[in-house]
Design a protein around this motif. Sequence first.
Motif, short mmCIF file in Angstrom:
data_model
loop_
_atom_site.label_atom_id
_atom_site.label_comp_id
_atom_site.label_asym_id
_atom_site.label_seq_id
_atom_site.Cartn_x
_atom_site.Cartn_y
_atom_site.Cartn_z
N THR A 294 0.67 -1.64 0.14
CA THR A 294 0.07 -0.12 -0.10
C THR A 294 1.12 1.23 0.11
OG1 THR A 294 -1.82 -1.22 0.85
CG2 THR A 294 -1.72 1.25 1.65
N ALA A 295 2.13 1.30 0.59
CA ALA A 295 3.02 2.51 1.05
C ALA A 295 3.55 2.94 -0.55
CB ALA A 295 4.23 2.13 1.76
N VAL A 296 4.03 1.20 -1.67
CA VAL A 296 4.26 2.03 -2.84
C VAL A 296 3.06 2.42 -3.69
CG1 VAL A 296 4.95 0.44 -4.41
CG2 VAL A 296 5.79 0.03 -2.58
N GLU A 297 2.53 1.97 -3.47
CA GLU A 297 0.99 2.40 -4.59
C GLU A 297 0.38 3.47 -4.35
OE1 GLU A 297 -1.04 -0.67 -5.75
OE2 GLU A 297 -1.90 1.22 -7.68
N HIS A 298 0.26 4.24 -2.79
CA HIS A 298 0.08 5.50 -2.11
C HIS A 298 1.55 6.12 -3.27
CE1 HIS A 298 -2.58 4.73 1.68
NE2 HIS A 298 -3.03 4.42 -0.13
N GLY A 299 3.06 5.94 -2.99
CA GLY A 299 3.36 6.61 -3.44
C GLY A 299 3.16 7.51 -5.04
N ARG A 300 3.15 6.48 -5.61
CA ARG A 300 2.87 6.61 -7.32
C ARG A 300 1.82 7.25 -7.83
NH1 ARG A 300 1.66 2.73 -11.17
NH2 ARG A 300 -0.03 2.13 -9.91
N VAL A 301 0.72 6.99 -6.61
CA VAL A 301 -0.76 7.82 -7.09
C VAL A 301 -0.60 8.98 -6.61
CG1 VAL A 301 -3.06 7.93 -6.51
CG2 VAL A 301 -1.91 5.29 -6.83
N ALA A 302 -0.15 9.13 -5.69
CA ALA A 302 0.11 10.63 -5.19
C ALA A 302 1.17 11.56 -5.82
CB ALA A 302 0.69 10.79 -3.67
N ALA A 303 1.72 10.70 -6.17
CA ALA A 303 3.11 11.24 -6.83
C ALA A 303 2.40 11.63 -7.98
CB ALA A 303 4.65 10.21 -7.23
N THR A 304 1.47 10.94 -8.54
CA THR A 304 1.37 11.20 -10.30
C THR A 304 0.31 12.03 -10.13
OG1 THR A 304 1.63 9.27 -10.65
CG2 THR A 304 0.08 9.95 -12.34
N ASN A 305 -0.40 12.80 -8.54
CA ASN A 305 -2.00 13.58 -9.08
C ASN A 305 -0.85 14.86 -8.41
OD1 ASN A 305 -3.82 12.13 -9.20
ND2 ASN A 305 -3.90 10.66 -7.86
N MET A 306 0.68 14.68 -7.98
CA MET A 306 1.50 16.04 -8.05
C MET A 306 1.97 17.27 -8.81
SD MET A 306 3.01 15.08 -4.57
CE MET A 306 4.22 15.94 -4.16
N VAL A 307 1.62 15.59 -9.86
CA VAL A 307 2.71 16.44 -11.54
C VAL A 307 0.92 17.09 -12.27
CG1 VAL A 307 3.21 15.90 -13.94
CG2 VAL A 307 4.26 14.92 -11.54
N ASN A 308 1.54 18.01 -12.24
CA ASN A 308 0.49 19.26 -13.34
C ASN A 308 0.03 18.83 -14.60
OD1 ASN A 308 0.11 21.00 -11.58
ND2 ASN A 308 2.12 22.45 -12.73
N GLY A 309 -1.49 18.60 -14.73
CA GLY A 309 -2.02 17.90 -15.36
C GLY A 309 -1.69 16.08 -15.84
N LEU A 310 -1.56 15.60 -14.54
CA LEU A 310 -1.92 14.46 -14.46
C LEU A 310 -2.45 14.27 -13.17
CD1 LEU A 310 1.44 12.75 -15.00
CD2 LEU A 310 -0.27 13.08 -16.87
N GLU A 311 -3.75 13.51 -13.29
CA GLU A 311 -4.43 12.51 -12.73
C GLU A 311 -5.24 11.73 -11.66
OE1 GLU A 311 -8.45 14.71 -12.41
OE2 GLU A 311 -7.68 15.55 -10.54
N ILE A 312 -4.76 10.76 -11.25
CA ILE A 312 -5.76 9.25 -11.21
C ILE A 312 -6.52 9.46 -10.42
CG2 ILE A 312 -4.41 8.07 -13.09
CD1 ILE A 312 -2.54 6.97 -10.52
N VAL A 313 -7.57 8.55 -10.29
CA VAL A 313 -8.35 8.68 -9.01
C VAL A 313 -8.22 6.69 -8.32
CG1 VAL A 313 -10.85 7.70 -8.58
CG2 VAL A 313 -10.04 9.81 -9.72
N HIS A 314 -7.92 7.31 -7.11
CA HIS A 314 -7.73 5.67 -6.63
C HIS A 314 -8.63 5.14 -6.26
CE1 HIS A 314 -5.35 3.60 -2.31
NE2 HIS A 314 -5.07 3.17 -4.10
N GLN A 315 -8.18 4.04 -6.72
CA GLN A 315 -9.82 2.59 -5.90
C GLN A 315 -9.54 2.27 -5.12
OE1 GLN A 315 -12.10 2.49 -8.70
NE2 GLN A 315 -11.31 4.46 -9.25
N GLY A 316 -8.37 2.34 -4.37
CA GLY A 316 -9.09 1.16 -3.06
C GLY A 316 -7.44 0.07 -3.16
N CYS A 317 -6.44 0.43 -1.58
CA CYS A 317 -5.19 -0.80 -2.09
C CYS A 317 -6.29 -2.45 -1.49
CB CYS A 317 -4.49 -0.34 -1.10
SG CYS A 317 -3.48 1.03 -1.72
#
Lengths: 420, 158, 618
Positions: A294-317
């Motif tokens: 989950t830590a790995v997954e979160h790290g990836r999802v959060a980082a992606t959303n931190m980048v301008n123009g990128l957005e992914i919705v997290h479906q849950g770990c």
Amino acid sequence: MQHVIIGAGPAGVIAAETLRKLAPRSDIALISDEPEPPYSRMAIPYYLVDHIAEVGTYLRKRDHWYADQRIELVNDRVASIDAHGHSLGLSSGHSRGYDRLLIATGSSAIKPPIEGVNLPGVHNCWTLEDARHIIERAQPDSSVILMGAGFIGCIILEALASRGVKLTVIEMEDRMVPRMMNDRSGGLIKKWCEAKGVEVLTSTRVNGISEDGHGRLGVNLGMGDTRPADLVIAATGVKPNTSFLSGSGIEVDGGVVVDHRLRTSAPDVYAAGDVARGKDFSTRSFTVQAIQPTAVEHGRVAATNMVNGLEIVHQGCLNMNVLDTMGLVSSSFGDWEGVDGGDCAELFDGDRYRYINLQFEDDVLVGANTLGMTQHIGILRGLIQTRVRLGASGKRALMANPLNITEAYLKATQGTTSSM
Amino acid sequence: MMKSLLIEASKCTGCLQCEMACSYENEGVFNPARSRIKVFTFHSEGRFVPYTCTQCEDAWCMQACPVDAIVINAQTGSKDVLEDICVGCKVCTIACPFGTVNYNQDSGKVIKCDLCGGDPQCVAACPTAAITYVDADATGLSRMRDWAAKTDNAAAPH
Amino acid sequence: MAWTKKILRVNLTDGTCVPEPLNMQWAAEYLGQRGLATRYLVEEVDPRCDALSPENKMIMATGPLTGTMASTGGRYSVITKSPLTGAVACSNSGGFIGAELKNAGWDMIIFEGKSAEPVYLFIENERAELLPAGDLWGKSVWEADEMIHKKHQDPQIRIAAVGRSAESGCLYAAIINDLHRAAGRSGVGTVMASKNLKAVAVRGTRGVGNIKDPARFMQATTEQKKVLADNAVTGQGLPTYGTQVLMNVINELGALPTRNMREVQFEGAHKISGEAMHEPRKSDGKANLTTNAGCFACTIACGRISTVDRGHFSVENKPEYWGNSGGLEYEAAWAMGTDTGVDDLDAVTYVNFLCNEDGIDPITFGATVAAAMELYKDGAITKQDTGGVELEFGSAKALVWAAEVTCKGEGFGKILGLGSKRMCEKYGRPELSMTVKGQEFPAYDPRGIQGMGLTYATSNRGACHLRSYTVSSEVLGIPEKTDPLVTEGKAGLVKAFQDATAAVDSSGLCIFTTFAWSLENIAPQIDAACEGDWTPERLLEAGERIWNLERDFNMNAGLTAADDNLPRRLLEEPANTGPAEGKVSGLPEMLPEYYNLRGWTNDGKVTSELRSRFNLPG
């Protein structure tokens, strides 16, 4: 763009690497208050048992990895966050601005609120420093009492046993790993440990810890039962590291509150990993999972959303764990306790320490426990997380023989149809 | 062009030559129990399905590894386990939604397919060409990739 | 090397499982599997013992190449004294359990004594234990297989088991492994059940190593796999049609024994042939054959995986038989089809499933039903015996009924379970049993393929095609074509095949490789794997040694030259149609020459010269 990440565990490191990939020109800083390079707590048990040197616990092994990735490692402690001003106050007295901030401060081991828990010789097993203390005290023939038979407690059992100590495990609940395994499998793990010479006391509370004036500890179990110990390890749980957030306005409720994009209540501030109360795949509610994947997954999802123009919705770990208790491998996935109106398939062989439990909702696998299985267990994750419909015959086959998970997977995904 | 394993289950006779070739290459003995490729038998359907790692791009195993013991092979694109770094924590074995990373209790490490460094022995041993090593685009690997994508929490449409 | 050099001794009386070192001196003389296990049998078992008494032993033995990458290197054999023939029993099987046993670290298992209660042997690498099988007793092989897998929660366990037929004393019960591979002949399953041993379950994860020269071994096995692939029989005929490629061929040749060997050609042969198994059915458009399948390490893959038409009378209300399972190979299709005159492919396939499900030898079973049909025709067996069933030649319904009662050991099935020799004696017509030494013939009529007459008569385990498959030469021209209708030269041909076959059967390889391989192809593979120098000559010598050892056992068991014989029908009733029309078996012309070539006495005994030349015991 200034990306700042607080915490250098797996969530923080993965986030930093993901940011570097997605935002090649941004500045990335990783702030950690531990002196070592980013390391993995998952590896600590193997360090304890001397399978690896300390460097073996490091998250990244390549020389100059962080420098090459242009990830600035900052050894400092974040004392405060000014969310409006987009700036951090550091313990060193410096402050630091950010455009986007990720809170990945992880969690800390807690000690139970009993007398004597802060005596010398009472340690958590969470940090590399804890591990060094344990190694020092866990000498051959010394007596070691382990408070808590959860995931951490179980995973260090072998390390302790292999150091030749006399080992007693004390667990408040009625079985071992109660938050990961059900009573049948938890009971088998207890039986396994006892067969290996470990004393296991379940449904037992520690009332307090005393010291005899010569460094020898006494663990009071009530009813006049006091056990001597050279080392007491408290593995009774962890809590998210959120105290530095008080006054920041960032909402904390058990963990840092986040939404489907792992955004906190403050603009441009995200949270990931053990500290974040992220979405659980199975329950669809928000909770702190505190597990490596989950830590790995979160790290990836959060980082992606931190980048301008990128957005992914997290479906849950998916909450999942794999645990090696003195050579007995167990795993848990999702709703292993089952769901209302669901079905359960189970096989139990107490003599051979084998167990499997599958939980279904309709014809979808939603949870599982295994014991004594090491082959192809990842498929359980795949089956649960894709919510693949097994069909009536696929489910029937698994109900009849829950071991055929790979066959069920291949059927469901490769168009192998039943002839029945 | 990267190559990957193309598995055509309909050609498989279940002889396990691939499992022996794999274990011999990697373990020095003929030992299907330690093979990185596994043939599953669907008895009542009369079907044999060889099964191994697809070297998926997402590489859940690699991402989940807490000690950097799984790395990409630049030549082949395979995700290789560095045995002297793997601590045997098994997180990758539950992270891989295909179940193709497995724990070897004897060595205390995990094992997975590494394409034999570009000369997969299962391919060489298969008597019916049920396993071939071809340009990745030709493998129809997309179906397995779709499955991998479904396991990705993050990639769901929004 | 290649041997694990370890054998497991299981004393069922005492309930003990004890490892002991393999006798490497014997391994150097007898190689493994058939030869080596027979050497142990000769050493440890009184040939005159009652085969179903605790004094008999049963040996499950692998060969040195079992569990390796050599093509077909997955074989094991069961060696014991046969309750059907009173001679040595030696049944060879493929599937996967032989390799699994080797992977667990064992060359062979010797079972001795008799358990007081039903048990099964569970082996997990070096650990071996006898476990209670009270719940498995009374169950079919298929049921027992599933129960054991579930109990141990390991789908990878390989299992060999006996069915209800063996438990109820059927004298030709087989040991079935991996659901549909069989150590089929001579009642080895009956011996196993007599020891209250229901199953052997094996999980091996240690691997097979100890290869003398691994690089040379890999090179040799790779080269020889190519030879198999390039050969028309092993590369095309067997994968496509299985052994069933022969049904139409042998029928054309007028050597297809029909209706209890009263005829030599079957008008319905094409309906139950390998070709027919490929044809789509009218009902569902599917062919009988789903796919071919290989045993462990086999690059030929002659195995058939088939279904029965769901609408067929035999299974229409039995969905448990609608899935795929082991399909027909030639001998089974012949025995249960041609020899009974039944040309119903679905019925014969279903009955084949039953043979696997409950573990009976389809050759002996089919031939026994054929004999029973002739007895019925002649009025020796009546509807009273059969409970109203009309046991007519050609009746699929009768065949299905016979299989069901025999597999379960119920009613008239008990009589059929005796085999044709005892059954025909019981009804006063011993001459109608088509057997040698009490074991039924397979699918080649000695009147149309003369070498097979001598093969049957002299086979050490009773009538059998797999002891010297001269069909290779007489029909297929391998290694060179001989005329099937002449007797001249057949004694030498039979001896050469017998000796070579004994060596192959001792190696861990499948005899079907010899359609493409000679000992010249096999020796380099054994030599690269095993310590010592293994030349084709040495293999042939080992084969001859084994043959003489088996012969000695049989003679000591009380058999004589008079048992090297054929039923009167084959010697006196000429073939009535086809190329062999007018021919009877020329056995009397071949047998003395054969004894002579063997160096035996006129009464067929192994001489002391031979005994010393081959270092035989006694």
